[in-house]
Design a protein around this motif. Sequence first.
Motif, short mmCIF file in Angstrom:
data_model
loop_
_atom_site.label_atom_id
_atom_site.label_comp_id
_atom_site.label_asym_id
_atom_site.label_seq_id
_atom_site.Cartn_x
_atom_site.Cartn_y
_atom_site.Cartn_z
N UNK A 37 0.60 -1.20 -0.29
CA UNK A 37 0.50 0.12 -0.12
C UNK A 37 1.04 1.75 -0.12
N UNK A 38 1.93 1.29 0.34
CA UNK A 38 2.87 2.10 0.66
C UNK A 38 4.03 1.98 -0.07
N UNK A 39 4.49 1.29 -0.58
CA UNK A 39 4.86 1.12 -1.55
C UNK A 39 5.15 1.30 -3.15
N UNK A 40 3.98 0.85 -3.25
CA UNK A 40 3.09 1.10 -4.59
C UNK A 40 2.99 2.28 -4.69
N UNK A 41 2.50 3.55 -3.92
CA UNK A 41 2.73 4.39 -4.31
C UNK A 41 3.91 5.36 -4.60
N UNK A 42 4.56 4.96 -3.65
CA UNK A 42 5.80 5.83 -4.15
C UNK A 42 6.71 5.33 -4.82
N UNK A 43 6.59 4.19 -5.56
CA UNK A 43 7.12 3.50 -6.63
C UNK A 43 6.64 3.99 -7.99
N UNK A 44 5.33 4.09 -7.74
CA UNK A 44 4.91 4.24 -8.87
C UNK A 44 4.56 6.14 -8.85
N UNK A 45 4.78 6.73 -7.77
CA UNK A 45 5.43 8.28 -8.66
C UNK A 45 6.56 8.35 -8.90
N UNK A 46 6.60 7.78 -8.17
CA UNK A 46 8.77 7.87 -8.24
C UNK A 46 8.80 7.97 -10.27
N UNK A 47 8.41 6.71 -10.35
CA UNK A 47 8.03 5.92 -11.87
C UNK A 47 7.96 7.14 -12.40
N UNK A 48 6.35 7.49 -12.56
CA UNK A 48 6.18 9.07 -12.97
C UNK A 48 7.08 10.21 -13.03
N UNK A 49 7.59 10.54 -12.28
CA UNK A 49 8.12 11.98 -12.30
C UNK A 49 9.49 11.54 -13.18
#
Length: 362
Positions: A329-341
């Motif tokens: 729940x936490x890792x996915x939000x950060x990783x996908x946001x990082x990939x997008x950025x």
Amino acid sequence: MADLDPRFQRGAVEAAIRIGLLFVLVLWCFEIIRPFITPVVWAVILAVALYPMFCKLKSWLGGRGGLAAALIAIVGMAILLLPGFQIAASAVDSVAAIGAQLEEGSFSLPPPASAVKAWPLVGDLIFQHWSQASTDIEKYLLTYAADIKRVVGGAAAFAASLFGGILMFCLSLAIAAFLMANGAACEAACRRIAFGLLDERGGQLMQLSRDTIQSVAKGVLGVAVIQSTLIAVGFFVVGVPGAAVLYVVLLVVAIAQLPSILVVVPVIIYVFQTETTLVAILFTAWSVLAGLSDNVLKPMLLGRGIDVPMLVILLGSLGGMLMSGFIGLFVGAVVLALGYQLFMGWLEINTQTPQEDSPRSE
């Protein structure tokens, strides 16, 4: 040319064998480390997010980085484990008490209030099942034994995932403490890798990665955890059924930047139906204040803000939870946001470079 063909064929076969063996070795290594990918990635995220706090604590302790990292890890584990053990002990005691009452034949449910029918979507269904259970609990259990077994099995699986996620959090905190204690060496290694892959652009994307992780971790996840925890405290104090499940739902709603009222209002209605007026009013006041806490927390923690669509964070949190359980729940939000950025930053760098180089070519 004809006498070269056998050597070419032999060389091609040897190259194919070497590539195949290398592929098998890489795949084998990946399978070995795959169980550790999620906790290590979360440890890196925690280390980057907590590094400013680590630096301040290290300066207060006279430069003793190991002690500062250990203190952060110990405090974080205590925050995670103490409520977890309390919830587990409470759940075990409740199940044992219900089991004892069922064996003695003294277990009973109060009949539902008529207002339950007015609950949106599920009011009629809940009222019907609640009425049957309150009339004859033994007959109800026998009638819906298969359904109850599936629900209990799902609840057990959820509890296992929740506590497994808590233990994985603790493992990630320990790894993050090691990374923070060796922060200079880790940063130098990451910088060498970034520059080796992308030349001077690697430094820009590395800085973008650090800013994104810290912004999402503090401004989105941090606010979501604090707000959801404050609201869930009221759930556990009042004794709302399924408080742990509601807490996870609150986390998802808060991470998606949706209003917590979507979860809180049905619970408030339930509390007014089952508790005294004073308890219900106090619970409502606490829930409303806790739900509005993000208006105070976001300016404090978000800082400069992040240019990531909330849909990306929502998809990351839901997809991560489906893939890796509670910690996802936490890792996915950060990783996908990082990939997008990183993708947007890469596009921006590549579109700006020709414009910057064009005057020189003239």
